[in-house]
Design a protein around this motif. Structure first.
Motif, PDB file in Angstrom:
ATOM      1  N   GLY A  72      -2.517   0.774  21.551  1.00 22.54           N
ATOM      2  CA  GLY A  72      -1.589   1.811  21.489  1.00 22.54           C
ATOM      3  C   GLY A  72      -1.638   2.657  22.955  1.00 22.54           C
ATOM      4  N   TRP A  89       1.192   2.479  19.067  1.00 24.61           N
ATOM      5  CA  TRP A  89       1.571   3.409  20.043  1.00 24.61           C
ATOM      6  C   TRP A  89       1.974   5.022  19.559  1.00 24.61           C
ATOM      7  CZ3 TRP A  89       3.152   5.113  24.622  1.00 24.61           C
ATOM      8  CH2 TRP A  89       4.011   6.230  24.703  1.00 24.61           C
ATOM      9  N   ARG A  91      -0.353   6.446  17.764  1.00 20.76           N
ATOM     10  CA  ARG A  91      -1.629   6.990  17.909  1.00 20.76           C
ATOM     11  C   ARG A  91      -2.062   7.927  16.783  1.00 20.76           C
ATOM     12  NH1 ARG A  91      -2.925  10.665  21.509  1.00 20.76           N
ATOM     13  NH2 ARG A  91      -5.208  10.191  21.533  1.00 20.76           N
ATOM     14  N   ASN A  93      -4.284   9.214  13.786  1.00 16.79           N
ATOM     15  CA  ASN A  93      -5.745   9.292  13.963  1.00 16.79           C
ATOM     16  C   ASN A  93      -6.406   8.405  12.953  1.00 16.79           C
ATOM     17  OD1 ASN A  93      -5.731  11.152  15.789  1.00 16.79           O
ATOM     18  ND2 ASN A  93      -6.083  13.038  14.426  1.00 16.79           N
ATOM     19  N   LEU A  96      -6.645   5.396  14.805  1.00 15.71           N
ATOM     20  CA  LEU A  96      -7.743   5.200  15.982  1.00 15.71           C
ATOM     21  C   LEU A  96      -8.889   5.183  15.423  1.00 15.71           C
ATOM     22  CD1 LEU A  96      -5.696   8.053  18.338  1.00 15.71           C
ATOM     23  CD2 LEU A  96      -6.177   5.575  18.818  1.00 15.71           C
ATOM     24  N   LYS A  97      -9.230   5.745  14.164  1.00 17.33           N
ATOM     25  CA  LYS A  97     -10.500   5.582  13.633  1.00 17.33           C
ATOM     26  C   LYS A  97     -10.973   4.280  13.124  1.00 17.33           C
ATOM     27  CE  LYS A  97     -10.879  10.341  11.794  1.00 17.33           C
ATOM     28  NZ  LYS A  97     -10.994  11.069  10.851  1.00 17.33           N
ATOM     29  N   ILE A  99     -10.132   1.312  15.327  1.00 16.36           N
ATOM     30  CA  ILE A  99      -9.895   0.479  16.183  1.00 16.36           C
ATOM     31  C   ILE A  99     -11.162   0.913  17.243  1.00 16.36           C
ATOM     32  CG2 ILE A  99      -7.582  -0.209  15.826  1.00 16.36           C
ATOM     33  CD1 ILE A  99      -7.217   1.223  18.670  1.00 16.36           C
ATOM     34  N   ILE A 125     -16.258  13.093  16.380  1.00 12.96           N
ATOM     35  CA  ILE A 125     -14.947  12.718  16.592  1.00 12.96           C
ATOM     36  C   ILE A 125     -14.566  11.768  15.629  1.00 12.96           C
ATOM     37  CG2 ILE A 125     -13.241  11.701  18.232  1.00 12.96           C
ATOM     38  CD1 ILE A 125     -14.450  13.128  20.417  1.00 12.96           C
ATOM     39  N   TYR A 126     -15.177  10.846  15.251  1.00  8.38           N
ATOM     40  CA  TYR A 126     -14.676   9.797  14.518  1.00  8.38           C
ATOM     41  C   TYR A 126     -15.188  10.429  12.828  1.00  8.38           C
ATOM     42  CZ  TYR A 126     -13.488   6.654  18.062  1.00  8.38           C
ATOM     43  OH  TYR A 126     -12.918   6.163  19.249  1.00  8.38           O
ATOM     44  N   GLU A 127     -15.756  11.566  12.704  1.00  5.80           N
ATOM     45  CA  GLU A 127     -16.098  12.154  11.518  1.00  5.80           C
ATOM     46  C   GLU A 127     -16.995  10.969  10.853  1.00  5.80           C
ATOM     47  OE1 GLU A 127     -12.362  12.836   9.962  1.00  5.80           O
ATOM     48  OE2 GLU A 127     -12.581  14.990  10.600  1.00  5.80           O
TER      49      GLU A 127
ATOM     50  N   LYS B   2     -16.104  19.379  15.532  1.00  5.14           N
ATOM     51  CA  LYS B   2     -15.775  18.372  16.469  1.00  5.14           C
ATOM     52  C   LYS B   2     -15.631  19.153  17.882  1.00  5.14           C
ATOM     53  CE  LYS B   2     -12.783  15.327  13.964  1.00  5.14           C
ATOM     54  NZ  LYS B   2     -11.215  14.761  14.248  1.00  5.14           N
ATOM     55  N   LEU B  94      -7.044   8.709  25.141  1.00  4.86           N
ATOM     56  CA  LEU B  94      -6.028   8.038  24.223  1.00  4.86           C
ATOM     57  C   LEU B  94      -6.560   7.561  23.116  1.00  4.86           C
ATOM     58  CD1 LEU B  94      -3.121   7.073  26.834  1.00  4.86           C
ATOM     59  CD2 LEU B  94      -3.204   8.994  25.100  1.00  4.86           C
ATOM     60  N   MET B  95      -7.633   6.686  23.214  1.00  5.31           N
ATOM     61  CA  MET B  95      -8.256   5.832  22.248  1.00  5.31           C
ATOM     62  C   MET B  95      -9.140   6.795  21.211  1.00  5.31           C
ATOM     63  SD  MET B  95      -7.387   3.060  23.115  1.00  5.31           S
ATOM     64  CE  MET B  95      -8.187   2.322  21.768  1.00  5.31           C
ATOM     65  N   LYS B  96      -9.589   8.176  21.600  1.00  2.00           N
ATOM     66  CA  LYS B  96      -9.971   9.089  20.469  1.00  2.00           C
ATOM     67  C   LYS B  96      -9.027   9.658  19.567  1.00  2.00           C
ATOM     68  CE  LYS B  96     -14.081   8.293  22.296  1.00  2.00           C
ATOM     69  NZ  LYS B  96     -14.773   8.794  23.501  1.00  2.00           N
ATOM     70  N   PRO B  97      -9.602   9.822  18.429  1.00  2.00           N
ATOM     71  CA  PRO B  97      -8.634  10.439  17.358  1.00  2.00           C
ATOM     72  C   PRO B  97      -8.873  12.012  17.399  1.00  2.00           C
ATOM     73  CG  PRO B  97     -10.649   9.520  16.309  1.00  2.00           C
ATOM     74  CD  PRO B  97     -10.809   8.994  17.731  1.00  2.00           C
ATOM     75  N   PHE B  98      -8.623  12.400  18.892  1.00  2.00           N
ATOM     76  CA  PHE B  98      -8.679  13.958  18.849  1.00  2.00           C
ATOM     77  C   PHE B  98      -7.556  14.299  20.139  1.00  2.00           C
ATOM     78  CE2 PHE B  98     -10.455  17.792  20.142  1.00  2.00           C
ATOM     79  CZ  PHE B  98     -10.618  18.475  18.804  1.00  2.00           C
ATOM     80  N   ARG B 257       3.685   9.751  28.666  1.00  4.97           N
ATOM     81  CA  ARG B 257       2.932   8.576  28.251  1.00  4.97           C
ATOM     82  C   ARG B 257       3.621   7.414  28.115  1.00  4.97           C
ATOM     83  NH1 ARG B 257       1.085   8.460  22.500  1.00  4.97           N
ATOM     84  NH2 ARG B 257       0.382   6.386  23.165  1.00  4.97           N
TER      85      ARG B 257
END
Lengths: 324, 265
Positions: A72, A89, A91, A93, A96-97, A99, A125-127, B2, B94-98, B257
């Protein structure tokens, strides 16, 4: 179950072509010639859950670009990419959690703090629930033997130790899909082997899908059953590693040790001599003729030992690239 | 939670680099002292008053400028442009869910708090030595509104500079652009001189542009030089500018992006 599906993926970069010299620089002030370079050119493949796949290809082949599209980071120029049911692409959440991406030349750890701090950050961040985090951290630290460096500043760690911590940081949230881009780059052979063993074990234990790129054929040979060979943005081969040998290697190697010294002229009729030292020789023979050549050698000479071997995988892959 | 963890971690990182913070405060303090000495000279030679500014208000203006300059001026644009976009650190974010925006916000805030704290120490030292020359608001309501204006000033500056940093998606070298805007901030933000002392045309422009809402207005608010109505107007203008820059950020981010190549990775 398919976790990754790629159809006709293309990724183009715009590159500016400058003519050489000062005159070229002046000219480029007024008119610039841009060219679309296809980093990934119409590739398609599918990956099942739990597979461990190796992407191989020379520098600039499009391996990393493909990985970046799958995770992505890059917006595909055209085509369709589906990872775990998501468009990478966007993104999302939830995507992303599930991968993770580890790049051998970059780090996500906080440079001047101990790795445990970055791990705790990822927990939030990943809870990741508290007990799950503890369990994963202790399991991963044990597997990678990093228990005693968890509280040492990252900048004080060696490259190998850092890479291990990078892997832990990337795996704490138990990703279903893991992208590894050159994870063993710059490491010594002992550390390379340790990381390889770990990746294999992780894949087996957690059933994650792992996509790996590497320059080291040893990584691929030890880890991947299936490989995808890419060059100039196109897939040249997608299949089992063992099949690539059968498909692309038209020759076999006969390694023979004689009981007494022989003359090179005596063995020349059997095939091309690769190595020879008077009493032992390596002869390259067309694949189909190998059995009869062995029989003939045994008949003609007194032989201590004889083996039929496949050429080194590196050479076969090199032949694929050079289209020999 | 977080956000708190990112904030705490960034705080630890800043504490590891405390000497860097102190130097940055000096970077703001020294020019402020130079401008202050110049204007003290002007005030003295004009018989103690220049357009309503006297010795006391002008010295406290520049010392507050040191605190405000250190606290509310985000220096995030180079980080975004050079480290994240050009060198590819953005990949990690970008790889983070935040959200990238909020991660950066939480990373930048501790720098501002620490540098602001150094700034406050310098001002306390100043008050201790030259107590009589320092003017500050005394009404609790004014102080609360002034603090709100300071917080919004930081949000405004941060949002503006984040959008500015994203220019690196298109420009090979954004530093020239940053320098130009830094000069505009110096002039129209009230760094060189309080904007009411600028030539009239410049003063009018300064009131329209966002820069004065980052530096000048927070200072005069905490000095107690604004009425409640004026303060509310400032707050409204700040909110409007934050909204505008956040929209700009959103558009530039989504377009930029597509340009990102994750180079250096």
């Amino acid at each position: 179950m398919k976790v990754i599906s790629v159809r006709n993926l293309k990724k183009n970069y715009k590159a500016y072509q400058k003519e050489p010299g000062f005159a070229g620089s002046v000219k480029s002030l007024f008119s610039r010639k841009y060219e679309q370079v296809a980093a990934v050119d119409d590739i398609s493949f599918e990956i099942e859950e739990g597979e461990l796949i190796g992407f191989i290809g020379p520098n600039g082949a499009g391996k990393t670009t493909t990985l970046k599209c799958l995770s992505g980071l890059l917006y595909p120029s055209s085509g369709h990419v589906d990872v775990l049911g998501f468009s990478p692409w966007k993104r999302n959440n939830k995507f992303l959690k599930q991968i993770s991406l580890v790049m051998g030349q970059k780090n996500q750890l906080w440079w001047d703090l101990p790795p445990i701090e970055s791990f705790l950050l990822n927990k939030e961040i990943y809870e990741i629930p508290g007990d799950k985090f503890k369990e994963m951290l202790s399991e991963l630290s044990e597997l990678l033997e990093i228990e005693d460096i968890l509280r040492v500043q990252v900048r004080k760690l060696s490259l190998g130790q850092r890479m291990k911590c990078e892997l832990v940081a990337a795996l704490l949230h138990s990703p279903r899909v893991l992208f590894l881009d050159e994870p063993t780059i710059g490491l010594d052979v002992v550390m390379q082997k340790k990381l390889r063993d770990f990746i294999k074990e992780y894949n087996k234990r957690f059933g994650s899908t792992i996509i790996l790129t590497s320059h080291y054929m040893e990584d691929v040979r030890q880890l991947c059953e299936r490989i995808i060979i890419i060059d100039h943005g196109k897939i040249l081969y997608d299949g089992k590693l063992s099949d690539v040998v059968r498909r692309y290697s038209k020759e076999k190697l006969i390694k023979v040790i004689f009981n007494q010294k022989v003359k090179p002229e005596a063995i020349e009729p059997f095939g091309k001599i690769n190595e020879f030292d008077g009493q032992s020789a390596t002869i390259v023979i067309p694949r189909s003729k190998a059995p009869e050549a062995v029989a003939a050698i045994l008949k003609k000479f007194s032989v201590d030992d004889i083996n039929i071997e496949e050429p080194a995988i590196e050479e076969i892959i090199r032949d694929v690239f050079t289209k020999k | 939670m977080k956000a708190w963890r990112i904030f705490l971690l960034s705080f630890q990182h800043v504490l590891e680099n405390r000497s860097r913070s102190f130097i940055w405060v000096l970077y703001v303090l020294l020019p402020a002292v130079v401008f202050m000495l110049f204007w003290i000279g002007v005030v003295k030679s004009s018989g103690g008053d220049v357009s309503g500014w006297n010795f006391s208000t002008i010295t406290s203006y520049y010392f507050l400028l040191t605190v405000l300059g250190s606290t509310v001026i985000a220096h995030i644009e180079e980080d975004v442009a050079e480290e994240d976009i050009r060198l590819g650190e953005l990949t990690n974010y970008l790889m983070k869910p935040f959200s990238y925006f909020w991660t950066k916000f939480l990373e930048e805030t501790p720098w501002r708090l620490i540098q602001g704290a150094f700034g406050v120490l310098i001002v306390i030292a100043f008050i201790f030595i030259f107590g009589n020359f320092f003017t500050l608001a005394s009404s609790p309501l004014v102080i609360v509104l002034a603090l709100l204006i300071m917080v919004l000033a930081y949000m405004l500056c941060f949002t503006f500079k984040m959008s500015l940093g994203l220019s690196a998606f298109w420009l090979t070298d954004s530093r020239g652009l940053f320098q130009i805007l830094e000069v505009l901030l110096l002039i129209f933000g009230g760094f060189v001189v309080p904007i009411t002392l600028l030539p009239e045309a410049f003063s009018k422009i300064a009131q329209v542009l966002p820069f004065s809402y980052i530096v000048y207005y927070p200072i005069v608010a905490i000095q107690g030089n604004l009425s409640i109505t004026q303060m509310l107007t400032v707050i409204f203008a700040q909110l409007a500018w934050i909204f505008v820059f956040y929209l700009v950020y959103k558009v530039v981010w989504s377009e930029g992006r597509r340009k990102y190549t994750a180079m250096g990775q």
